[in-house]
Enzyme design. Structure first.
Site, PDB file in Angstrom:
ATOM      1  N   TYR A 128      -8.486  -1.712   1.415  1.00 16.97           N
ATOM      2  CA  TYR A 128      -9.758  -1.111   0.991  1.00 16.97           C
ATOM      3  C   TYR A 128     -10.647  -2.086   0.211  1.00 16.97           C
ATOM      4  O   TYR A 128     -11.779  -1.761  -0.103  1.00 16.97           O
ATOM      5  CB  TYR A 128      -9.494   0.095   0.077  1.00 16.97           C
ATOM      6  CG  TYR A 128      -9.322   1.372   0.827  1.00 16.97           C
ATOM      7  CD1 TYR A 128      -8.276   1.519   1.721  1.00 16.97           C
ATOM      8  CD2 TYR A 128     -10.192   2.435   0.643  1.00 16.97           C
ATOM      9  CE1 TYR A 128      -8.106   2.698   2.416  1.00 16.97           C
ATOM     10  CE2 TYR A 128     -10.029   3.610   1.343  1.00 16.97           C
ATOM     11  CZ  TYR A 128      -8.985   3.740   2.221  1.00 16.97           C
ATOM     12  OH  TYR A 128      -8.813   4.897   2.906  1.00 16.97           O
ATOM     13  N   LYS A 141       5.309   0.740   2.379  1.00 14.18           N
ATOM     14  CA  LYS A 141       5.701   0.365   3.742  1.00 14.18           C
ATOM     15  C   LYS A 141       6.286  -1.041   3.681  1.00 14.18           C
ATOM     16  O   LYS A 141       5.941  -1.932   4.459  1.00 14.18           O
ATOM     17  CB  LYS A 141       4.437   0.467   4.617  1.00 14.18           C
ATOM     18  CG  LYS A 141       4.640   0.377   6.087  1.00 14.18           C
ATOM     19  CD  LYS A 141       5.277   1.608   6.697  1.00 14.18           C
ATOM     20  CE  LYS A 141       5.618   1.315   8.138  1.00 14.18           C
ATOM     21  NZ  LYS A 141       6.714   2.110   8.671  1.00 14.18           N
ATOM     22  N   ASP A 185       6.099   6.361   6.178  1.00 17.58           N
ATOM     23  CA  ASP A 185       6.187   7.253   7.340  1.00 17.58           C
ATOM     24  C   ASP A 185       7.228   8.336   7.103  1.00 17.58           C
ATOM     25  O   ASP A 185       7.018   9.510   7.414  1.00 17.58           O
ATOM     26  CB  ASP A 185       6.440   6.478   8.636  1.00 17.58           C
ATOM     27  CG  ASP A 185       7.469   5.366   8.466  1.00 17.58           C
ATOM     28  OD1 ASP A 185       7.738   4.978   7.325  1.00 17.58           O
ATOM     29  OD2 ASP A 185       7.994   4.892   9.481  1.00 17.58           O
ATOM     30  N   ASP A 208      -4.494   7.550   0.734  1.00 14.07           N
ATOM     31  CA  ASP A 208      -5.548   8.265   1.446  1.00 14.07           C
ATOM     32  C   ASP A 208      -4.928   9.268   2.425  1.00 14.07           C
ATOM     33  O   ASP A 208      -5.271  10.460   2.432  1.00 14.07           O
ATOM     34  CB  ASP A 208      -6.394   7.221   2.202  1.00 14.07           C
ATOM     35  CG  ASP A 208      -7.719   7.783   2.655  1.00 14.07           C
ATOM     36  OD1 ASP A 208      -8.029   8.933   2.287  1.00 14.07           O
ATOM     37  OD2 ASP A 208      -8.452   7.084   3.370  1.00 14.07           O
TER      38      ASP A 208
END
Ligand code: NAD
Length: 432
Positions: free
Chosen positions: A151, A221, A287, A311
């Site tokens: 971002y 992640k 995930d 987000d």
């Protein structure tokens, strides 16, 4: 009595006068409707709880279309200066300008005030229509890092010579061979720092301690992005041990005990820590986390994560408890005290000036603001009255469409209903 500014005390705590001045941005599209409803409820609660001993003086800041129409600027410098000066502010949704120099007004505000935490509490209000079987199991507070990650806006389009330059540089330092289609590849850069990660995770752990929450989960992640997302996780565990060693028990400690003394001993140590009130600091891959919030939401309480993961997770969780019409948010710098409380939905331009949309997202952001100021009586008064209103099924169109036997109210009527229900405690209707 004269209204005064909120200031940051030298002890790192906000100094909130009884008559604080709080700037607001009413927002575009449905902003004016949901803001005037929210303001009415906030003022009524403060009056009800403090009977004139406390009162907010609201001052308007211009931003978005209203600012552009009046001043020719989407985000006037004066607005940024006011938000900086008055420390705490609240805003409705803003149109994202298409073209022009500003990517997003919200991002500009966050960057100027260095609001590094995007705080999103997610819990279900009894009676709110939800697509999941047990929305009552969802009670999480998300700390989303707000200033780094993909971002940051370091992005080059494939036809920009800078993208070619970057590719040439990759040839020098390594990595170019991993770009499958160099001619048509655009590039984005993902900066994630130790300081940025740790200040966010520090805020999450402090929150968990202050609010007696059972766990802090680092969502990342890191299995794929070892240095950025993996760094976030490692720096998080490092910080938890170094700064909060007496108050937390981490999965890394569990792993260590397991290695040295076996799994049974590790489980016993974790149980002991939990029983003694220690906060469990754990991590989950992003995930998997998106599965877990549907399969086992009760296992998660405070969540700390990077910008992009945050987000996705915020919206997925908001949907589980009734959608964006009711999900509040805040952007905070806990060091300077700066905080902007905001509706999490957009401007829904099709519904502008229809007096039909749900003001709960902005109103609940206002409740978070009252809590941040230490005005908990007024915050709780609104929460109870909102709960009663929803349980009585007197709601706006978004909930009405999904409820059985509900009464449809306009935005302004919904606000009046909440005000009417103040001070009665949470009332369940017969048969509910
Ligand atoms: P949106 O959130 O404005 O609307 C999507 C749909 O969600 C609406 O059509 C409506 O059905 C529903 N909805 C939104 N708010 C609601 C409410 N309070 N009550 C009931 N239903 C509600 O998203 P969008 O259409 O993608 O974006 C419109 C504009 O808003 C764009 O310019 C976008 O950039 C901007 N935006 C601003 C913010 C912000 O200021 N924080 C956030 C998201 C989008």
């Amino acid at each position: 009595m004269k209204s005064q500014k909120i200031t940051m005390g030298s002890n790192g705590r906000l100094d909130v006068p009884d008559y604080p001045i709080i700037p607001f941005i009413e927002g575009d599209g449905i902003g004016p409707d949901v803001w005037s409803a929210s303001k009415a409820v906030l003022d009524a609660a403060v009056e009800k709880c403090y009977g004139g001993k406390r009162k907010i003086e609201w001052i308007e800041m211009l931003a978005g279309e209203k600012a552009f129409n009046k001043t020719g600027e989407w985000l006037p410098k004066e607005t940024l200066a006011t938000a900086t000066e008055y420390i705490v502010s609240i805003k409705g949704p803003l149109t994202t300008p298409v073209g022009g120099g500003i990517r997003s007004l919200n991002v500009a505000l966050r960057q100027t005030l260095d609001l590094y935490v995007c705080l999103r509490p997610v819990h279900w209000f009894h009676g709110v229509p939800s697509p999941v079987k047990h929305p009552e199991d969802v009670d999480m507070v998300i700390f989303r890092e707000n200033t780094e990650d993909i971002y940051a806006g370091i992005e080059f389009n494939y036809d920009d010579p800078k993208a070619k330059k970057l590719f040439e540089f990759l040839k020098e330092i390594g990595g170019a061979d991993k770009v499958r289609f160099p001619e048509t590849s655009s590039f984005g850069i993902k900066p994630v720092s130790k300081e940025g990660s740790q200040r966010l995770i520090r805020a999450a752990i402090k929150y968990a301690i202050e609010h007696r929450r059972p766990s802090v989960t680092l969502v990342h992640k890191g299995n794929i992005m070892k240095f950025t997302e993996g760094g976030f996780k490692n720096w998080g565990y490092e910080l938890a041990q170094a700064e909060f060693g007496d108050s937390v028990y981490t999965w890394e400690q569990w792993e260590q005990t397991k290695k040295q003394e076996g799994e049974e001993a590790a489980n016993a140590a974790m149980k002991k820590a939990q029983l003694s009130g220690k906060i469990i600091v754990k991590d989950v891959i992003a995930d998997n986390f998106l599965q877990q919030i549907l399969l086992a939401p009760k296992d998660y309480s405070v969540v700390a994560t990077l910008n992009l993961n945050g987000d996705y997770i915020s919206d997925a969780l908001a949907a589980a408890v009734g959608g964006i019409g009711i999900a509040p948010g805040a952007n905070i710098n806990y060091l300077t005290g700066h905080a902007v409380f905001e509706a999490t939905h957009g401007t829904a331009p099709r519904f502008a000036n229809t007096d039909t949309m749900n003001p709960s997202s902005l109103l609940l952001s206002g409740v978070m603001m009252l809590e941040y100021m230490g005005w908990n009586e007024a915050a709780n008064c609104i929460l109870d009255a909102l709960k009663t209103t929803i349980m009585r099924k007197r709601v706006t169109i978004d909930f009405y469409n999904l409820m059985h036997d509900a009464t449809l109210l306009k935005t302004s009527e919904f606000a009046q209903e909440i005000i009417k229900n103040m001070g009665t405690g949470v009332i369940l209707e017969k048969g509910e």
